[in-house]
Design a protein around this motif. Structure first.
Motif, PDB file in Angstrom:
ATOM      1  N   ARG A 220       0.832  -1.568   0.326  1.00  0.00           N
ATOM      2  CA  ARG A 220       0.596   0.207   0.165  1.00  0.00           C
ATOM      3  C   ARG A 220       0.664   1.495  -0.517  1.00  0.00           C
ATOM      4  NH1 ARG A 220      -1.948  -4.825   2.767  1.00  0.00           N
ATOM      5  NH2 ARG A 220      -4.124  -5.150   1.815  1.00  0.00           N
ATOM      6  N   GLY A 221       1.684   0.886   0.069  1.00  0.00           N
ATOM      7  CA  GLY A 221       3.366   2.112   0.067  1.00  0.00           C
ATOM      8  C   GLY A 221       3.117   3.139   1.275  1.00  0.00           C
ATOM      9  N   VAL A 222       3.304   2.138   2.508  1.00  0.00           N
ATOM     10  CA  VAL A 222       3.497   2.770   3.272  1.00  0.00           C
ATOM     11  C   VAL A 222       4.634   3.251   3.911  1.00  0.00           C
ATOM     12  CG1 VAL A 222       2.564   2.493   6.148  1.00  0.00           C
ATOM     13  CG2 VAL A 222       0.674   2.686   3.954  1.00  0.00           C
ATOM     14  N   ASN A 223       5.085   3.627   4.088  1.00  0.00           N
ATOM     15  CA  ASN A 223       6.488   3.774   4.301  1.00  0.00           C
ATOM     16  C   ASN A 223       6.988   3.299   5.817  1.00  0.00           C
ATOM     17  OD1 ASN A 223       8.756   4.456   4.216  1.00  0.00           O
ATOM     18  ND2 ASN A 223       9.267   6.352   4.313  1.00  0.00           N
ATOM     19  N   LEU A 224       7.925   2.916   6.791  1.00  0.00           N
ATOM     20  CA  LEU A 224       7.784   2.403   8.009  1.00  0.00           C
ATOM     21  C   LEU A 224       9.072   4.060   8.168  1.00  0.00           C
ATOM     22  CD1 LEU A 224       8.340  -1.133   8.792  1.00  0.00           C
ATOM     23  CD2 LEU A 224       6.488   0.402   8.591  1.00  0.00           C
ATOM     24  N   SER A 225       8.924   4.865   9.705  1.00  0.00           N
ATOM     25  CA  SER A 225       9.897   5.289  10.132  1.00  0.00           C
ATOM     26  C   SER A 225      10.713   4.431  11.650  1.00  0.00           C
ATOM     27  CB  SER A 225       8.998   6.821  10.545  1.00  0.00           C
ATOM     28  OG  SER A 225       8.225   6.883  11.565  1.00  0.00           O
ATOM     29  N   ARG A 226      10.253   4.074  12.018  1.00  0.00           N
ATOM     30  CA  ARG A 226      10.864   2.539  12.907  1.00  0.00           C
ATOM     31  C   ARG A 226      10.325   1.316  12.389  1.00  0.00           C
ATOM     32  NH1 ARG A 226       9.172   1.660  18.578  1.00  0.00           N
ATOM     33  NH2 ARG A 226       7.663   2.710  17.610  1.00  0.00           N
ATOM     34  N   ILE A 227      11.016   0.776  13.656  1.00  0.00           N
ATOM     35  CA  ILE A 227      10.706  -0.844  13.462  1.00  0.00           C
ATOM     36  C   ILE A 227      12.069  -1.556  14.847  1.00  0.00           C
ATOM     37  CG2 ILE A 227      11.801  -1.330  11.469  1.00  0.00           C
ATOM     38  CD1 ILE A 227       9.493  -3.899  11.306  1.00  0.00           C
ATOM     39  N   GLU A 228      10.970  -2.263  15.678  1.00  0.00           N
ATOM     40  CA  GLU A 228      12.123  -2.238  16.054  1.00  0.00           C
ATOM     41  C   GLU A 228      11.221  -3.778  17.272  1.00  0.00           C
ATOM     42  OE1 GLU A 228      13.838   0.113  19.480  1.00  0.00           O
ATOM     43  OE2 GLU A 228      12.088   1.367  18.268  1.00  0.00           O
ATOM     44  N   SER A 229      11.845  -4.598  17.477  1.00  0.00           N
ATOM     45  CA  SER A 229      11.625  -6.501  17.770  1.00  0.00           C
ATOM     46  C   SER A 229      11.667  -6.154  19.428  1.00  0.00           C
ATOM     47  CB  SER A 229      12.586  -7.006  17.025  1.00  0.00           C
ATOM     48  OG  SER A 229      13.467  -7.061  17.260  1.00  0.00           O
ATOM     49  N   ARG A 230      11.089  -6.349  20.440  1.00  0.00           N
ATOM     50  CA  ARG A 230      11.279  -6.637  21.743  1.00  0.00           C
ATOM     51  C   ARG A 230      10.729  -7.999  22.444  1.00  0.00           C
ATOM     52  NH1 ARG A 230      13.957  -4.271  25.014  1.00  0.00           N
ATOM     53  NH2 ARG A 230      12.409  -4.197  26.307  1.00  0.00           N
ATOM     54  N   GLY A 247       1.891   8.347   7.798  1.00  0.00           N
ATOM     55  CA  GLY A 247       0.869   8.828   7.340  1.00  0.00           C
ATOM     56  C   GLY A 247      -0.250   8.473   8.994  1.00  0.00           C
ATOM     57  N   HIS A 248      -1.449   8.049   8.665  1.00  0.00           N
ATOM     58  CA  HIS A 248      -2.515   8.523   8.848  1.00  0.00           C
ATOM     59  C   HIS A 248      -4.070   8.044   9.386  1.00  0.00           C
ATOM     60  CE1 HIS A 248      -6.168  10.151  11.479  1.00  0.00           C
ATOM     61  NE2 HIS A 248      -5.286  10.945  12.171  1.00  0.00           N
ATOM     62  N   VAL A 249      -4.775   6.431   9.945  1.00  0.00           N
ATOM     63  CA  VAL A 249      -5.275   5.236   9.939  1.00  0.00           C
ATOM     64  C   VAL A 249      -6.585   6.719   9.113  1.00  0.00           C
ATOM     65  CG1 VAL A 249      -6.775   6.517  12.005  1.00  0.00           C
ATOM     66  CG2 VAL A 249      -6.888   4.145  10.768  1.00  0.00           C
ATOM     67  N   ALA A 250      -6.417   7.489   9.084  1.00  0.00           N
ATOM     68  CA  ALA A 250      -7.773   8.196   7.948  1.00  0.00           C
ATOM     69  C   ALA A 250      -7.869   8.245   6.341  1.00  0.00           C
ATOM     70  CB  ALA A 250      -8.002   9.850   8.843  1.00  0.00           C
ATOM     71  N   GLN A 251      -6.242   7.731   6.961  1.00  0.00           N
ATOM     72  CA  GLN A 251      -5.947   7.357   4.818  1.00  0.00           C
ATOM     73  C   GLN A 251      -6.155   6.404   4.458  1.00  0.00           C
ATOM     74  OE1 GLN A 251      -2.375   9.299   5.519  1.00  0.00           O
ATOM     75  NE2 GLN A 251      -2.235  11.371   4.983  1.00  0.00           N
ATOM     76  N   GLU A 252      -6.604   6.164   3.178  1.00  0.00           N
ATOM     77  CA  GLU A 252      -7.245   5.156   2.983  1.00  0.00           C
ATOM     78  C   GLU A 252      -5.997   3.698   3.123  1.00  0.00           C
ATOM     79  OE1 GLU A 252      -9.805   3.945   2.090  1.00  0.00           O
ATOM     80  OE2 GLU A 252     -11.313   6.111   2.120  1.00  0.00           O
ATOM     81  N   ARG A 253      -4.867   4.039   2.044  1.00  0.00           N
ATOM     82  CA  ARG A 253      -3.439   3.147   2.058  1.00  0.00           C
ATOM     83  C   ARG A 253      -3.487   2.595   3.146  1.00  0.00           C
ATOM     84  NH1 ARG A 253      -1.038   8.424   2.512  1.00  0.00           N
ATOM     85  NH2 ARG A 253       1.057   7.694   3.616  1.00  0.00           N
ATOM     86  N   VAL A 254      -3.411   3.766   4.889  1.00  0.00           N
ATOM     87  CA  VAL A 254      -2.661   2.811   6.163  1.00  0.00           C
ATOM     88  C   VAL A 254      -4.231   2.140   6.430  1.00  0.00           C
ATOM     89  CG1 VAL A 254      -2.211   3.822   8.359  1.00  0.00           C
ATOM     90  CG2 VAL A 254      -1.734   5.453   6.477  1.00  0.00           C
ATOM     91  N   ALA A 255      -5.218   2.542   6.118  1.00  0.00           N
ATOM     92  CA  ALA A 255      -6.509   1.983   6.981  1.00  0.00           C
ATOM     93  C   ALA A 255      -6.847   1.119   6.139  1.00  0.00           C
ATOM     94  CB  ALA A 255      -7.903   2.230   6.386  1.00  0.00           C
ATOM     95  N   ASP A 290      -6.528   8.188  -1.740  1.00  0.00           N
ATOM     96  CA  ASP A 290      -7.343   7.676  -1.604  1.00  0.00           C
ATOM     97  C   ASP A 290      -7.594   8.146  -2.538  1.00  0.00           C
ATOM     98  OD1 ASP A 290      -6.415   8.167   1.280  1.00  0.00           O
ATOM     99  OD2 ASP A 290      -7.764   9.571   1.924  1.00  0.00           O
ATOM    100  N   ASP A 291      -8.298   8.619  -3.567  1.00  0.00           N
ATOM    101  CA  ASP A 291      -8.995   8.486  -4.159  1.00  0.00           C
ATOM    102  C   ASP A 291      -8.937   6.877  -5.424  1.00  0.00           C
ATOM    103  OD1 ASP A 291      -9.825  10.797  -4.389  1.00  0.00           O
ATOM    104  OD2 ASP A 291      -8.936  12.459  -5.511  1.00  0.00           O
ATOM    105  N   ALA A 292      -7.420   6.045  -5.658  1.00  0.00           N
ATOM    106  CA  ALA A 292      -7.489   5.186  -5.763  1.00  0.00           C
ATOM    107  C   ALA A 292      -7.840   3.837  -5.336  1.00  0.00           C
ATOM    108  CB  ALA A 292      -5.754   5.400  -6.374  1.00  0.00           C
TER     109      ALA A 292
END
Ligand SMILES: O=C(O)C(=O)C[C@]1(C(=O)O)C=C[C@@H](O)C=C1
Length: 307
Positions: A220-230, A247-255, A290-292
């Motif tokens: 969905r073209g969502v970029n990560l800015s941090r990933i950590e395993s705990r 991104g924000h959950v209001a954005q279709e790709r994030v949702a 979002d439109d797509a």
């Protein structure tokens, strides 16, 4: 507003809190540690807590990452960046580095000054403090035994401490990121430059499990800015992932990514979407707009209407 923060007064966390609008008129309750600050939120004793989550040199703050990942749900509503520089403050009577036998500070601060300490006070033993300010205040306490503390220039000045060396950090330009945490409630509206934080337990330990998670974002073209395993604490090899995405959950790709993740790991925790403290709006391909997404869903719905 009533805030809890990692205290005592004079911590970098308090500096972060004071950057918030209206914070100077708010009630500010110092907590002994991150867990205590977050418990005050969970129990309704305060409206929100400010706690450190990530440092540009030392990485994630485990106490925060673990505490927000388990227990009663919490929500991140904002992030704050604070530039970090440290001074070496000393107890009265200490005039030279060679006299220092014990140095105290927060573990995260020590990790950022370790090389300087090895080179300049090699004989000094490190005593962990609950915060940089707690270490600094200990210099005025006859019951404590450290003769130096690594702390912020501000707390040294405010408490009238003698500063022997300034700028003892190993990396210039370090930044710590703090979060404002509330009980789950309304999600801040999207600003266009937002972040979302997720906790992703691995439902199954199998080859490609992490790849399966990452694919949900990539597709969905969502970029990560941090990933950590705990570690989950349940045994060796049992981990969860703590992830920030642009991104924000209001954005279709994030949702859509969230919905894919929920199918893979139903236990996932959504910790909030909130304005990013810096950065530009992420690049989004036309097919991930979002439109797509809306158009594609309408097309599938039209096909299914013929069932
Ligand atoms: O001890 C403090 O003053 C804090 O606010 C905590 C903390 C941290 O946990 O990273 C915050 C910023 C610095 O990186 C060092 C310590």
């Amino acid at each position: 507003m009533k805030y809890a923060y990692l205290g005592p007064s004079g911590t970098f966390t308090e500096s972060a809190l004071l950057q918030l609008d209206g914070a100077r008129d708010s009630e500010r309750i110092p907590a002994a540690n991150v867990n205590a600050a977050l418990s005050m939120v969970r129990e309704g004793d305060v409206d929100a807590a400010v706690v450190p989550i990530e440092n540009s040199v030392e990485g994630g703050v485990s106490a925060t990452l673990d505490s927000i990942a388990t227990g009663d749900s919490l929500q991140i509503v904002a992030e704050i960046l604070v530039p970090i520089t440290f001074v070496l403050a000393v107890r009265e009577g200490i005039t030279e580095l060679g006299q220092i036998r014990q140095v105290s500070t927060h573990g995260h601060a020590w990790a950022q000054c370790r090389l300087w300490a090895e080179a300049n006070i090699p004989a000094a033993v490190f005593t962990p403090a609950s915060s940089t300010a707690a270490g600094a205040l200990g210099l005025q306490d006859p019951e404590q035994h450290h003769d130096a503390a690594i702390c912020s220039p501000l707390v040294a000045e405010e408490r009238g401490l003698h500063v022997l060396v300034r700028g003892v950090e190993d990396n210039l330009g370090a930044v710590t990121r703090f979060i404002v945490v509330t009980r789950p409630g309304r999600i801040p509206q999207p600003t266009g430059v937002d972040k979302s934080t997720l906790i992703l337990p691995l439902a199954e330990d199998r080859p490609g499990a992490l790849m399966g998670i990452l694919e949900q974002f990539t597709a969905r073209g969502v970029n990560l800015s941090r990933i950590e395993s705990r570690p989950t604490g349940e045994g060796l090899g049992k981990y969860f992932f703590s992830v920030d995405v642009e991104g924000h959950v209001a954005q279709e790709r994030v949702a859509a990514a969230l919905s894919g993740l929920h199918r893979l790991c139903p236990e996932l925790r959504f910790l909030g979407s909130y304005p990013a403290a810096q950065g530009a709006a992420p690049f989004v391909d036309t097919h991930n707009s979002d439109d797509a997404f809306i158009e594609a869903r309408a097309w599938v719905d039209a096909v299914r209407a013929r069932l």
